[in-house]
Design a protein around this motif. Structure first.
Motif, short mmCIF file in Angstrom:
data_model
loop_
_atom_site.label_atom_id
_atom_site.label_comp_id
_atom_site.label_asym_id
_atom_site.label_seq_id
_atom_site.Cartn_x
_atom_site.Cartn_y
_atom_site.Cartn_z
N PRO A 129 0.82 -1.22 0.00
CA PRO A 129 0.00 0.00 0.00
C PRO A 129 0.85 1.27 0.00
CG PRO A 129 -0.86 -1.59 1.57
CD PRO A 129 0.45 -2.13 1.09
N VAL A 130 0.50 2.20 -0.87
CA VAL A 130 1.26 3.44 -0.98
C VAL A 130 1.25 4.21 0.33
CG1 VAL A 130 1.43 5.65 -2.20
CG2 VAL A 130 0.78 3.58 -3.45
N GLY A 131 0.18 4.08 1.07
CA GLY A 131 0.06 4.81 2.33
C GLY A 131 1.14 4.47 3.33
N GLN A 132 1.64 3.24 3.29
CA GLN A 132 2.69 2.85 4.23
C GLN A 132 3.98 3.60 3.95
OE1 GLN A 132 3.26 -1.30 4.89
NE2 GLN A 132 1.08 -1.79 4.82
N ALA A 133 4.34 3.72 2.68
CA ALA A 133 5.54 4.46 2.31
C ALA A 133 5.38 5.94 2.64
CB ALA A 133 5.84 4.27 0.84
N GLU A 134 4.19 6.47 2.39
CA GLU A 134 3.96 7.88 2.69
C GLU A 134 4.02 8.15 4.18
OE1 GLU A 134 0.19 8.58 0.90
OE2 GLU A 134 1.03 8.95 -1.11
N ALA A 135 3.50 7.22 4.97
CA ALA A 135 3.56 7.38 6.43
C ALA A 135 5.00 7.33 6.92
CB ALA A 135 2.73 6.29 7.10
N ALA A 136 5.79 6.42 6.32
CA ALA A 136 7.20 6.31 6.72
C ALA A 136 7.95 7.59 6.37
CB ALA A 136 7.84 5.12 6.03
N LEU A 148 7.34 10.34 8.76
CA LEU A 148 8.08 10.20 10.01
C LEU A 148 9.53 10.63 9.87
CD1 LEU A 148 6.70 6.74 11.22
CD2 LEU A 148 6.17 9.00 12.15
N GLY A 149 9.91 11.03 8.66
CA GLY A 149 11.27 11.51 8.44
C GLY A 149 12.24 10.48 7.91
N MET A 150 11.74 9.30 7.50
CA MET A 150 12.62 8.27 6.98
C MET A 150 13.07 8.64 5.56
SD MET A 150 10.60 4.86 8.35
CE MET A 150 11.87 3.72 7.81
N THR A 151 14.31 8.27 5.23
CA THR A 151 14.83 8.52 3.89
C THR A 151 14.28 7.47 2.92
OG1 THR A 151 16.78 7.12 4.21
CG2 THR A 151 16.95 9.44 4.89
N PHE A 152 14.55 7.71 1.62
CA PHE A 152 14.09 6.75 0.61
C PHE A 152 14.64 5.35 0.88
CE2 PHE A 152 15.32 4.52 -3.32
CZ PHE A 152 14.06 4.20 -3.80
N LEU A 153 15.94 5.26 1.18
CA LEU A 153 16.56 3.95 1.43
C LEU A 153 15.98 3.29 2.66
CD1 LEU A 153 20.35 4.45 0.56
CD2 LEU A 153 18.64 3.12 -0.69
N GLN A 154 15.71 4.07 3.69
CA GLN A 154 15.11 3.50 4.91
C GLN A 154 13.71 2.99 4.64
OE1 GLN A 154 15.60 6.97 7.44
NE2 GLN A 154 17.29 5.99 8.57
N VAL A 155 12.93 3.75 3.89
CA VAL A 155 11.57 3.30 3.54
C VAL A 155 11.64 2.02 2.72
CG1 VAL A 155 9.48 3.87 2.26
CG2 VAL A 155 10.62 5.63 3.63
#
Length: 218
Positions: free
Chosen positions: A115-122, A125-132
């Motif tokens: 779900p796209v919402g999970q990446a958007e939520a991450a 929270l300030g997570m970088t692309f690699l962390q997401v």
């Protein structure tokens, strides 16, 4: 029937050693393909246009190029550029380069199910692309693509026989040696088939086990 078993027992030195080369070729190329395929899928979903273009171009080119041609380029073209590999190493490079494109596509299909919402939520929270990607998206994507990934690896295991045509002493080359020894070629082919079944069945069993475990976890 005794002649059938004698082909195995009388030529175990060839059959056993060549299948061991196939196993090594498969394991090394499988690890390389999973690593490179993961890097490629990271490029394909990257926010950097240049990386996306490179990943897409690589997958488009390699998926639509015959594996035999990739082996031929590795054997005949790379040495002219000053890049030389031993036969076995070159086979690993060719198989990894080819299979990683299919691994990438399998993983990309898995990423599309997250779900796209999970990446958007991450990201919120300030997570970088690699962390997401590594902490949120890829772990879920890997679980959903177990069947296609195992199918890709099964195909790669059978594709190792192409290496026999480029001087790699693996299972695909067994018939050449049996022919030189005057053995029954039909029996030889049957033993090769049995050998590949022995290698493939554990992969299929592992696939079903992981599917059941992750289905229960969900």
């Amino acid at each position: 029937m005794s002649d059938f078993f004698h082909v195995l027992t009388d030529n175990w030195d060839v059959i056993g050693s060549h299948f061991w080369e196939t196993v090594k070729l498969f394991l090394i190329s499988a690890v390389g393909s999973l690593v490179l395929g993961t890097l490629l899928v990271a490029m394909r979903v990257s926010p950097v246009p240049a990386l996306r273009a490179f990943g897409s171009s690589y997958v488009l080119l390699l998926r639509n190029t015959p594996l035999t041609l990739i082996f031929a380029l590795q054997v005949f073209a790379l040495p002219k550029l000053g890049v030389n590999f031993e036969f076995f190493t070159g086979a690993c490079v060719a198989l990894t380069a080819y299979t990683s494109a299919f691994v990438c596509e399998a993983l990309r299909s898995g990423i599309n199910t997250v779900p796209v919402g999970q990446a958007e939520a991450a990201r919120a929270l300030g997570m970088t692309f690699l962390q997401v990607l590594t902490n949120v998206v890829l772990p879920q994507a890997f679980r959903t693509v177990v069947p296609p990934l195992v199918s890709v690896l099964n195909a790669m295991l059978k594709n190792t026989t192409v290496a026999a045509g480029f001087s790699v002493a693996e299972a695909g080359a067994i018939t050449f040696y049996l022919s030189e020894r005057g053995e029954n070629q039909i029996y030889g082919l049957l033993w090769i088939t049995i050998g590949f079944l022995i290698l493939v069945v554990p992969l299929v069993t592992l696939q079903r086990m992981l599917e059941r475990r992750w289905k229960a976890a969900r």
